[in-house]
Design a protein around this motif. Structure first.
Motif, PDB file in Angstrom:
ATOM      1  N   GLY A  86     -32.898  19.094  33.714  1.00 55.66           N
ATOM      2  CA  GLY A  86     -32.648  20.522  33.724  1.00 55.66           C
ATOM      3  C   GLY A  86     -31.464  20.921  34.577  1.00 55.66           C
ATOM      4  N   ALA A  87     -30.527  20.001  34.785  1.00 59.03           N
ATOM      5  CA  ALA A  87     -29.391  20.262  35.667  1.00 59.03           C
ATOM      6  C   ALA A  87     -28.192  20.802  34.892  1.00 59.03           C
ATOM      7  N   THR A  88     -27.376  21.583  35.578  1.00 58.67           N
ATOM      8  CA  THR A  88     -26.116  22.096  35.046  1.00 58.67           C
ATOM      9  C   THR A  88     -24.982  21.215  35.569  1.00 58.67           C
ATOM     10  N   PRO A  89     -24.069  20.754  34.700  1.00 59.76           N
ATOM     11  CA  PRO A  89     -22.978  19.889  35.167  1.00 59.76           C
ATOM     12  C   PRO A  89     -22.065  20.606  36.153  1.00 59.76           C
ATOM     13  N   LEU A  90     -21.647  19.877  37.179  1.00 61.03           N
ATOM     14  CA  LEU A  90     -20.729  20.408  38.186  1.00 61.03           C
ATOM     15  C   LEU A  90     -19.368  19.736  38.068  1.00 61.03           C
ATOM     16  N   ALA A  91     -19.350  18.401  37.946  1.00 63.48           N
ATOM     17  CA  ALA A  91     -18.093  17.656  37.847  1.00 63.48           C
ATOM     18  C   ALA A  91     -18.383  16.241  37.375  1.00 63.48           C
ATOM     19  N   ALA A  92     -17.346  15.597  36.845  1.00 60.66           N
ATOM     20  CA  ALA A  92     -17.446  14.206  36.400  1.00 60.66           C
ATOM     21  C   ALA A  92     -16.411  13.361  37.120  1.00 60.66           C
ATOM     22  N   PHE A  93     -16.739  12.074  37.308  1.00 61.14           N
ATOM     23  CA  PHE A  93     -15.828  11.106  37.916  1.00 61.14           C
ATOM     24  C   PHE A  93     -15.830   9.863  37.042  1.00 61.14           C
ATOM     25  N   LEU A  94     -14.641   9.368  36.715  1.00 61.93           N
ATOM     26  CA  LEU A  94     -14.527   8.230  35.808  1.00 61.93           C
ATOM     27  C   LEU A  94     -13.783   7.084  36.471  1.00 61.93           C
ATOM     28  N   SER A  95     -14.412   5.912  36.514  1.00 65.12           N
ATOM     29  CA  SER A  95     -13.728   4.681  36.911  1.00 65.12           C
ATOM     30  C   SER A  95     -13.502   3.863  35.653  1.00 65.12           C
ATOM     31  N   LEU A  96     -12.246   3.476  35.428  1.00 64.55           N
ATOM     32  CA  LEU A  96     -11.865   2.842  34.166  1.00 64.55           C
ATOM     33  C   LEU A  96     -11.074   1.567  34.434  1.00 64.55           C
ATOM     34  N   ALA A  97     -11.572   0.446  33.913  1.00 67.06           N
ATOM     35  CA  ALA A  97     -10.868  -0.827  33.999  1.00 67.06           C
ATOM     36  C   ALA A  97     -10.394  -1.211  32.607  1.00 67.06           C
ATOM     37  N   LEU A  98      -9.093  -1.529  32.493  1.00 64.02           N
ATOM     38  CA  LEU A  98      -8.477  -1.804  31.202  1.00 64.02           C
ATOM     39  C   LEU A  98      -7.745  -3.137  31.231  1.00 64.02           C
ATOM     40  N   PRO A  99      -7.719  -3.862  30.105  1.00 63.93           N
ATOM     41  CA  PRO A  99      -6.837  -5.027  30.004  1.00 63.93           C
ATOM     42  C   PRO A  99      -5.388  -4.579  30.191  1.00 63.93           C
ATOM     43  N   SER A 100      -4.595  -5.356  30.915  1.00 68.94           N
ATOM     44  CA  SER A 100      -3.220  -4.948  31.205  1.00 68.94           C
ATOM     45  C   SER A 100      -2.405  -4.725  29.935  1.00 68.94           C
ATOM     46  N   SER A 101      -2.724  -5.467  28.873  1.00 71.19           N
ATOM     47  CA  SER A 101      -1.966  -5.347  27.627  1.00 71.19           C
ATOM     48  C   SER A 101      -2.094  -3.965  26.998  1.00 71.19           C
ATOM     49  N   MET A 102      -3.164  -3.243  27.321  1.00 79.14           N
ATOM     50  CA  MET A 102      -3.360  -1.939  26.705  1.00 79.14           C
ATOM     51  C   MET A 102      -2.347  -0.923  27.209  1.00 79.14           C
ATOM     52  N   LEU A 103      -1.777  -1.135  28.397  1.00 76.09           N
ATOM     53  CA  LEU A 103      -0.781  -0.211  28.922  1.00 76.09           C
ATOM     54  C   LEU A 103       0.636  -0.585  28.498  1.00 76.09           C
ATOM     55  N   THR A 104       0.809  -1.783  27.988  1.00 76.31           N
ATOM     56  CA  THR A 104       2.151  -2.241  27.619  1.00 76.31           C
ATOM     57  C   THR A 104       2.391  -2.226  26.115  1.00 76.31           C
ATOM     58  N   LYS A 105       1.327  -2.129  25.331  1.00 72.43           N
ATOM     59  CA  LYS A 105       1.466  -2.137  23.877  1.00 72.43           C
ATOM     60  C   LYS A 105       1.131  -0.759  23.312  1.00 72.43           C
ATOM     61  N   ALA A 106       1.891  -0.364  22.294  1.00 66.93           N
ATOM     62  CA  ALA A 106       1.706   0.968  21.704  1.00 66.93           C
ATOM     63  C   ALA A 106       0.293   1.159  21.172  1.00 66.93           C
ATOM     64  N   GLU A 107      -0.261   0.129  20.543  1.00 66.21           N
ATOM     65  CA  GLU A 107      -1.611   0.234  19.997  1.00 66.21           C
ATOM     66  C   GLU A 107      -2.630   0.495  21.105  1.00 66.21           C
ATOM     67  N   GLY A 108      -2.442  -0.182  22.232  1.00 69.90           N
ATOM     68  CA  GLY A 108      -3.350   0.015  23.359  1.00 69.90           C
ATOM     69  C   GLY A 108      -3.232   1.401  23.947  1.00 69.90           C
ATOM     70  N   ARG A 109      -1.978   1.894  24.086  1.00 64.66           N
ATOM     71  CA  ARG A 109      -1.784   3.237  24.638  1.00 64.66           C
ATOM     72  C   ARG A 109      -2.381   4.297  23.719  1.00 64.66           C
ATOM     73  N   THR A 110      -2.287   4.066  22.420  1.00 66.36           N
ATOM     74  CA  THR A 110      -2.889   4.997  21.460  1.00 66.36           C
ATOM     75  C   THR A 110      -4.402   5.004  21.602  1.00 66.36           C
ATOM     76  N   TRP A 111      -4.991   3.825  21.779  1.00 62.52           N
ATOM     77  CA  TRP A 111      -6.449   3.726  21.956  1.00 62.52           C
ATOM     78  C   TRP A 111      -6.871   4.526  23.195  1.00 62.52           C
ATOM     79  N   ILE A 112      -6.147   4.366  24.292  1.00 65.23           N
ATOM     80  CA  ILE A 112      -6.480   5.063  25.533  1.00 65.23           C
ATOM     81  C   ILE A 112      -6.389   6.582  25.338  1.00 65.23           C
ATOM     82  N   ALA A 113      -5.320   7.024  24.663  1.00 62.33           N
ATOM     83  CA  ALA A 113      -5.143   8.457  24.437  1.00 62.33           C
ATOM     84  C   ALA A 113      -6.300   9.032  23.619  1.00 62.33           C
ATOM     85  N   LYS A 114      -6.736   8.303  22.606  1.00 59.65           N
ATOM     86  CA  LYS A 114      -7.839   8.775  21.773  1.00 59.65           C
ATOM     87  C   LYS A 114      -9.161   8.732  22.529  1.00 59.65           C
ATOM     88  N   PHE A 115      -9.332   7.732  23.383  1.00 57.61           N
ATOM     89  CA  PHE A 115     -10.522   7.662  24.231  1.00 57.61           C
ATOM     90  C   PHE A 115     -10.642   8.929  25.076  1.00 57.61           C
TER      91      PHE A 115
END
Length: 352
Positions: A86-115
Motif C-alpha cells: 500500500g505504499a506510494t513511490p517516492l524515488a527509484a535508484f538503478l545500479s546497472l552493469a553492462l558488457p563493455s561492448s554495449m557502449l562501443t557498438k551501435a547495436e549495444g547503444r541502441t539496446w541501452i537507449a530502448k531499455f
C-alpha cells in the motif's frame, strides 16, 4: 550516478541518464549528480524500501525480450512490491552493469537507449523519479551479461502499511486482474525462433509489460478493509503459502473462481490452471479482507475476484486446499518459482 574510471562511454551514459530523467519532484531535494540523493518523505509517513535484481539469463533473454520490456519489467518488479504494502513511490535508484561492448557498438547503444525508454515510460506513468544509482562494467569478457538492480523507496501513513501477517481465520481471499497470462506469454515467446523486435502497444502483454497495481493498493489502503496483502510474483501457490505462514492460517481456494487470463485459456484447461496457480510474474495483488466487508467488483478500474477463504491453522490439515469441481478438496502444494531450488522444481528456469 557515481562516477568511476570505467570503460570509455560511461560518463556519456551517465550524462544521458541525468538528462533523460531530470526531475522537479518535490520529494527529491537532490538527485543524480552527487554521492547520495536527498529525499523528503511526507510528514507522518513511514519509509518503505525494496530491491530487485534483473539478471540476463534469469529474468530475461536478449534473444527473446525487447529491450523496452526489460526496462519496464525492471521497474515494475519494485513498484509491485510497493503496491503489495500500500505504499506510494517516492524515488527509484538503478545500479546497472553492462558488457563493455554495449557502449562501443551501435547495436549495444541502441539496446541501452530502448531499455531506458521502457523504464522511463513506466516511471513517468507513476511519477517515479530516478534519483541515482551506479554503473559498472559487468565481468566475464565476451560472455559478460547485463545485470540491473532496482531500488524503490516508497512511503505509507505511519502504521498503515499492508503486511502479509495481518490475515485472520474467516477472511475472504481476493486477487486483482487475471492469472496465468504472464506464464502463457513467456511460453509463446520462448517458442519463437526470433526475438520480438519491438512492441507497438504495451497493453495485453502480461509478461513483457506487467501493470503494477499501485492505484488498487492506494484504494485498498484508503478503504481500510484489507487485512493482509502480497503481490503475485512467484506464482499464486507460492505467494499464498507465504501469506498463510506469516498470518498463521490455512487457505481454501475455489478452482472455478480463479480468473484465468485469455492467453492462458488458449493453452487448454489443464495448462491454464497450472499457469494460474504456479506460473508467476502476474504481479497482481493477492489480499484478504473480512468476509463481512462490502467489496466492489473492481477498484481503480481493475477487477477484483474472491477466490477463497482463510481457515484456522491446523497442522493436521494441508496449508492450502484446492476445491475442485466434481472431485472435492485436494491439497494445493507450492509449485511456483523458488530461487536455489533444484532444477526439477523450477520448470521455468530458462528465463523469468
Amino acid at each position: 550516478m557515481k562516477k568511476r574510471s570505467l570503460p570509455s562511454g560511461e560518463l556519456g551514459l551517465i550524462e544521458q541518464i541525468q538528462r533523460d530523467f531530470a526531475t522537479n519532484s518535490s520529494a527529491v531535494k537532490l538527485g543524480i549528480g552527487d554521492d547520495c540523493a536527498i529525499l523528503r518523505p511526507p510528514a507522518g509517513c513511514e519509509v518503505l524500501v525494496t530491491t530487485d535484481f534483473t539478471l540476463e539469463g534469469r529474468h530475461f533473454r536478449r534473444d527473446a525480450h525487447p529491450p523496452e520490456s526489460v526496462g519496464h519489467r525492471c521497474l515494475a518488479r519494485g513498484l509491485s512490491d510497493l503496491a503489495a504494502m500500500g505504499a506510494t513511490p517516492l524515488a527509484a535508484f538503478l545500479s546497472l552493469a553492462l558488457p563493455s561492448s554495449m557502449l562501443t557498438k551501435a547495436e549495444g547503444r541502441t539496446w541501452i537507449a530502448k531499455f531506458f525508454s521502457g523504464l522511463r515510460a513506466l516511471a513517468e506513468l507513476h511519477s517515479v523519479p530516478l534519483a541515482g544509482g551506479d554503473t559498472s562494467e559487468s565481468p566475464g569478457g565476451k560472455n559478460a551479461l547485463i545485470l540491473a538492480d532496482i531500488v524503490l523507496i516508497g512511503y505509507a501513513p505511519k502504521g498503515k502499511a499492508l503486511r502479509r501477517s495481518g490475515a485472520f481465520p474467516g477472511d475472504a481471499l481476493y486477487v486483482t486482474g487475471q492469472l496465468g497470462g504472464a506464464a502463457a506469454e513467456l511460453a509463446g515467446m520462448l517458442g519463437r525462433r526470433k526475438r520480438i523486435a519491438s512492441v507497438k502497444t504495451t497493453e495485453d502483454h502480461p509478461h513483457m509489460f506487467p501493470e503494477p497495481r499501485l492505484d488498487v493498493a492506494e484504494a485498498l489502503l484508503r478503504r481500510g478493509v484489507a487485512t493482509a496483502c502480497i503481490d503475485i510474483s512467484d506464482g499464486l501457490s507460492t505467494d499464498l503459502a507465504h501469506l498463510c505462514r506469516a498470518s498463521g492460517v490455512n487457505a481454501e481456494i475455489e478452482q472455478e473462481a480463479l480468473p484465468i487470463h485469455p492467453l492462458a485459456a488458449r493453452l487448454g484447461a489443464k495448462s491454464a490452471l497450472h499457469a494460474a496457480l504456479h506460473g508467476g510474474e502476474d504481479y497482481e495483488l493477492l489480499f484478504t479482507a473480512p468476509a463481512s466487508a462490502r467489496m466492489p467488483t473492481s477498484l481503480a478500474g481493475v477487477p477484483l475476484t474472491r477466490i477463497g477463504t482463510l481457515k484456522a491453522r491446523r497442522t493436521s490439515q494441508p496449508l492450502m486446499t484446492l476445491l475442485v469441481p466434481d472431485s472435492g478438496p485436494e491439497e494445493l502444494k507450492q509449485g511456483g518459482w523458488e530461487h536455489f531450488a533444484k532444477p526439477s522444481r523450477n520448470a521455468k528456469k530458462k528465463a523469468r
